[in-house]
Design an enzyme around this catalytic site. Structure first.
Site, mmCIF file in Angstrom:
data_model
loop_
_atom_site.group_PDB
_atom_site.id
_atom_site.type_symbol
_atom_site.label_atom_id
_atom_site.label_comp_id
_atom_site.label_asym_id
_atom_site.label_seq_id
_atom_site.Cartn_x
_atom_site.Cartn_y
_atom_site.Cartn_z
ATOM 1 N N HIS A 191 -11.989 13.222 25.529
ATOM 2 C CA HIS A 191 -12.668 13.201 24.241
ATOM 3 C C HIS A 191 -13.073 14.608 23.840
ATOM 4 O O HIS A 191 -13.031 14.970 22.666
ATOM 5 C CB HIS A 191 -13.912 12.313 24.316
ATOM 6 N N GLU A 433 10.300 4.882 30.188
ATOM 7 C CA GLU A 433 9.495 5.845 30.950
ATOM 8 C C GLU A 433 9.644 5.704 32.457
ATOM 9 O O GLU A 433 8.903 6.341 33.209
ATOM 10 C CB GLU A 433 8.024 5.743 30.541
ATOM 11 N N ASP A 457 5.716 10.044 31.948
ATOM 12 C CA ASP A 457 5.982 9.199 33.109
ATOM 13 C C ASP A 457 7.442 9.283 33.546
ATOM 14 O O ASP A 457 7.738 9.211 34.741
ATOM 15 C CB ASP A 457 5.624 7.742 32.797
ATOM 16 N N CYS A 504 7.784 9.991 22.460
ATOM 17 C CA CYS A 504 6.348 10.123 22.249
ATOM 18 C C CYS A 504 5.650 10.833 23.400
ATOM 19 O O CYS A 504 4.432 10.862 23.471
ATOM 20 C CB CYS A 504 5.709 8.757 22.014
#
Length: 579
Positions: A191, A433, A457, A504
């Protein structure tokens, strides 16, 4: 002069004196309370909770409307956790049964929560640990009656140096005084990093020992573009970076203006779609501002911030509708839950020894059908209001795709019986992935409308390298020939079958790989919103023929480092301003 290399968390360059933030954690010893005082201590805990909630609300009131909109979900999640009855019950139980002081009971309870997230062995959830520490710290401040060390009283411009910054500390950074920050810990998905990017503060994280290497008042340069921090630079270095800082500000402004006006198109007219990855609904305005053509990855894990509270179908639907309204008719790819029993121990499941190879992502959803159906109902209902696609994560076999689609079909039938509207032609995609999915891509493509390559991944699993393990970090190589061949195979199969292939993972948002991926035939790039203008600039600077030649050459290298050096050098020649 000392040069440190960390993780670039937020772009930009700044030079200022260091403000070393005391982030020493509270050390709470084990103290017990007498039986006659238990009621008093429980009441003291309740008052501290109320005061902590009030302090978060006070933070919210002090923010500008723009920043409040961006940070409201984070603060709301903090308050929601402080109001959680199960949390209260756990602390009070420790006070009553073990006769612990509230301070110690709070520490034990939050350690338990933090441990559950850390054991996830996943960057997203590991970074949520800071949220837990933030709430714990705020609660302990109220119990101990200590003064908050908020960064609101700075007199001069500084670079904040800390072991780590909690989200609320980051929110309260005085933008007129804090020019950047550097931390020992942290990752690009924390965050703290998200907020830094939202408010445009250069940041480098993951520096390991920056708090030991620096003293308050030292001159420090933050290069958030390359992840470099320079401590006590000489005059020549200051002069050089001062010029880079000025140039970067001008260049970023130009890129953003271009991004709004010009399409993502190669010099010879091939149009590319630049989508964005987001975690939080409040990231959508930034995505729109930076010219995103759609959302290529909407991670839904954020909707599950609490271990004990799961969002309802209606709550999820409202979030999706909010995003849809802001994106107009642009496509939004919603990834179904990418959690595991290791990350969210629902039903008291034990932590797995190797969660990356355990019950996570689609495996988790297929074992928790009710949870999965609730989410699919919310997504399908949202499809009535916008251009929604559904994406299943970490598919490793054909059977998983068939099962997931069968459950989706059941949900569609349920909605029809209930006369609830949805788009029956919603597109279905899967993430590629793991190596098995890439190898059988020719089989999987027949079951879906699109692929999205998750390179983070895919690289990790293909090379058997834990990217969070410093001991093998050097082996995590996006340009390893095995990785490049798998990516090429997936893109080729998509093209041969007339299906869209997107990417992505982090590779798609790194300018060094843009020309390579173009040349391999990638049509949809999805990345962090803030890097869209840079990727668009690279795309607009090359022709497709040129990109194909670069890709062909890169595939001929037999080692990853040579290929990486070649791509870096080539991109530098094309767009020297980006480096």
């Amino acid at each position: 002069m000392l040069i440190k290399k960390g993780i670039p968390a937020s772009p930009g360059i700044c030079i200022a004196n260091a403000f070393l933030l005391d982030t020493e954690a509270y050390q709470i010893p084990e103290h017990r309370v007498e039986q006659k005082n238990i009621a008093h201590e429980i009441n003291r805990f309740s008052e501290a909770v109320t005061e902590a909630i009030d302090s978060f609300n006070d933070i919210r009131r002090r923010l500008s409307p723009n920043l409040r909109e961006k940070t409201d979900p984070i603060i709301s999640a903090h308050i929601q956790m402080l109001q959680d009855k199960h949390l209260h019950q756990q602390v009070i139980k420790l006070i009553k049964e073990n006769k612990y002081l509230p301070e110690y009971a709070v520490t034990l309870t939050f350690k338990k929560y933090a441990k559950a997230l850390v054991s996830a062995d996943d960057a997203f959830f590991a970074n949520r640990v800071q949220d837990i520490y933030d709430i714990e710290r705020r609660l302990l401040q109220k119990l101990l009656k200590t003064k908050s060390d908020e960064l609101s009283d700075l007199k001069n411009e500084v670079v904040v140096v800390a072991h780590d910054l909690t989200p609320s500390q980051t929110i309260l950074l005085d933008r007129s005084k804090v020019k950047g920050f550097a931390t020992d810990a942290g990752g690009t998905t924390s965050h703290t990093a998200i907020i830094a990017r939202s408010i445009g503060i250069p940041a480098v994280v993951g520096l390991n020992t920056i708090t030991l290497d620096i003293s308050g008042g030292d001159t420090i340069i933050i290069d958030g573009n390359s992840g470099v921090v320079i401590i006590n630079p000489d005059s020549e270095t200051i002069k050089k970076y001062s010029a880079k800082e000025r140039n970067f500000v001008v260049y970023e402004r130009q890129l953003l203006e271009e991004s709004k006006k010009l399409p993502a198109e190669t010099k010879d007219g091939y149009r590319i779609n630049l989508y964005v990855n987001i975690d939080l609904p409040d990231e959508v305005p930034t995505a729109v501002k930076h010219g995103a053509a759609g959302i290529g990855l909407l991670r839904t894990e954020f909707f599950y911030p609490s271990i004990e509270k799961l969002p309802s179908e209606q709550e999820q639907l409202e979030v999706f509708k909010k995003i849809i309204r802001q994106m107009d008719d642009k496509e939004i790819v919603i990834r179904t839950l990418d959690l595991g029993a290791d990350k969210l121990p629902i039903d008291g499941q034990s932590t797995e020894q190797n969660p990356y190879l355990g019950i996570r992502a689609i495996r988790f959803s297929l074992r928790h059908i009710d949870l999965f159906k609730t989410q699919l109902r919310a997504i399908l209902r949202a499809s009535e209001f916008g251009n929604i696609s559904i994406m299943f994560p970490m598919i490793s076999s054909l059977e998983e795709v068939i099962k997931a689609k069968a459950i989706l079909k059941d949900v569609q039938n349920e909605l029809r019986k209930e006369k609830i509207l949805f788009n029956p032609d919603v597109k279905i995609g899967i993430m590629i992935e793991v190596p098995s999915a890439a190898v059988i891509a020719d089989i999987l493509i027949k079951e879906v409308d699109f692929f999205s390559i998750g390179t983070n991944d895919l690289i990790q699993y293909t090379l058997a390298v834990d990217r969070g393990n410093e001991g093998v970090a050097s082996l995590y190589q996006p340009t390893n020939p095995a990785v490049l061949r798998l990516i090429k195979k997936v893109i080729d199969i998509g093209g041969e079958n007339g299906k869209i292939v997107a990417m992505c993972g982090e590779m798609s948002g790194n300018v060094v790989y843009t020309i390579l991926l173009l040349g391999l035939g990638l049509k949809v790039f999805s990345m962090a919103p803030i890097v869209v203008p840079e990727i668009k600039k690279v795309i607009r600077s090359v022709s497709m023929d040129e990109a194909r030649q670069v890709a062909k050459h890169a595939l001929e290298f037999t080692d990853a480092q040579t290929a990486a050096n070649y791509l870096l050098d080539y991109t530098k020649q094309v767009i020297p301003q980006l480096f």
